[in-house]
Design a protein around this motif. Structure first.
Motif, PDB file in Angstrom:
ATOM      1  N   PRO A 231      -0.598  -2.807   2.398  1.00 32.24           N
ATOM      2  CA  PRO A 231       0.404  -2.227   1.683  1.00 32.24           C
ATOM      3  C   PRO A 231      -0.134  -1.291   0.429  1.00 32.24           C
ATOM      4  CG  PRO A 231       1.006  -4.561   1.667  1.00 32.24           C
ATOM      5  CD  PRO A 231      -0.174  -4.463   2.364  1.00 32.24           C
ATOM      6  N   LEU A 232      -1.379  -1.854  -0.033  1.00 31.34           N
ATOM      7  CA  LEU A 232      -2.055  -0.887  -1.006  1.00 31.34           C
ATOM      8  C   LEU A 232      -2.762   0.020  -0.487  1.00 31.34           C
ATOM      9  CD1 LEU A 232      -3.532  -3.846  -3.472  1.00 31.34           C
ATOM     10  CD2 LEU A 232      -1.534  -2.228  -3.907  1.00 31.34           C
ATOM     11  N   ARG A 233      -3.348  -0.064   0.725  1.00 26.83           N
ATOM     12  CA  ARG A 233      -4.237   1.098   1.515  1.00 26.83           C
ATOM     13  C   ARG A 233      -3.096   2.291   1.745  1.00 26.83           C
ATOM     14  NH1 ARG A 233      -7.265  -2.613   5.271  1.00 26.83           N
ATOM     15  NH2 ARG A 233      -9.072  -3.052   3.885  1.00 26.83           N
ATOM     16  N   LEU A 234      -1.608   1.754   2.239  1.00 22.46           N
ATOM     17  CA  LEU A 234      -0.487   2.871   2.561  1.00 22.46           C
ATOM     18  C   LEU A 234      -0.475   3.387   1.246  1.00 22.46           C
ATOM     19  CD1 LEU A 234       1.452   0.704   5.230  1.00 22.46           C
ATOM     20  CD2 LEU A 234      -0.439   2.990   5.712  1.00 22.46           C
ATOM     21  N   ARG A 235      -0.001   2.822   0.085  1.00 22.60           N
ATOM     22  CA  ARG A 235       0.379   3.354  -1.016  1.00 22.60           C
ATOM     23  C   ARG A 235      -0.538   4.265  -1.653  1.00 22.60           C
ATOM     24  NH1 ARG A 235       0.101   4.367  -5.608  1.00 22.60           N
ATOM     25  NH2 ARG A 235      -1.996   3.837  -6.017  1.00 22.60           N
ATOM     26  N   LEU A 236      -2.193   4.125  -1.187  1.00 26.15           N
ATOM     27  CA  LEU A 236      -3.117   4.825  -1.768  1.00 26.15           C
ATOM     28  C   LEU A 236      -3.145   6.205  -1.062  1.00 26.15           C
ATOM     29  CD1 LEU A 236      -5.731   2.407  -2.933  1.00 26.15           C
ATOM     30  CD2 LEU A 236      -4.558   3.868  -4.468  1.00 26.15           C
ATOM     31  N   LEU A 237      -2.893   6.060   0.413  1.00 29.11           N
ATOM     32  CA  LEU A 237      -2.870   7.057   1.155  1.00 29.11           C
ATOM     33  C   LEU A 237      -1.951   8.158   0.814  1.00 29.11           C
ATOM     34  CD1 LEU A 237      -4.357   8.160   3.700  1.00 29.11           C
ATOM     35  CD2 LEU A 237      -2.246   6.926   5.075  1.00 29.11           C
TER      36      LEU A 237
END
Length: 85
Positions: free
Chosen positions: A48-54
């Motif tokens: 979820p954090l990777r998607l948010r940062l993307l």
């Protein structure tokens, strides 16, 4: 139209707390990257954090072009951050 002098400006120290936030974020990220296997529940929050940062990578560019798109992006980033929590 670009404005040379804004009628109201934030005082420099009002935003100084962001420096502390970024230092804590950098320290936490360094710890998580150095010991991912021993960091409790890192695997659960990583996606979820990777998607948010993307999504966040394109936020500033989108903010200059479309307020509606940016609102949708913020909501999606909030969903990612809440899912990580």
């Amino acid at each position: 139209m670009q404005v040379e002098s804004w009628p109201a400006r934030p005082i420099w120290w009002a935003f100084s707390i962001w420096g502390m936030f970024y230092l804590v974020l950098i320290a936490t990220a360094a710890q998580a990257l150095s010991r991912p296997a021993t960091t409790a529940s890192w695997g659960r929050v990583a996606l979820p954090l990777r998607l948010r940062l993307l999504i966040g990578l394109f936020w500033i560019e989108a903010a200059m072009r479309s307020p509606v798109l940016v609102t949708a992006m913020i909501l999606l980033m909030a969903v990612g951050a809440i899912a990580a929590m």
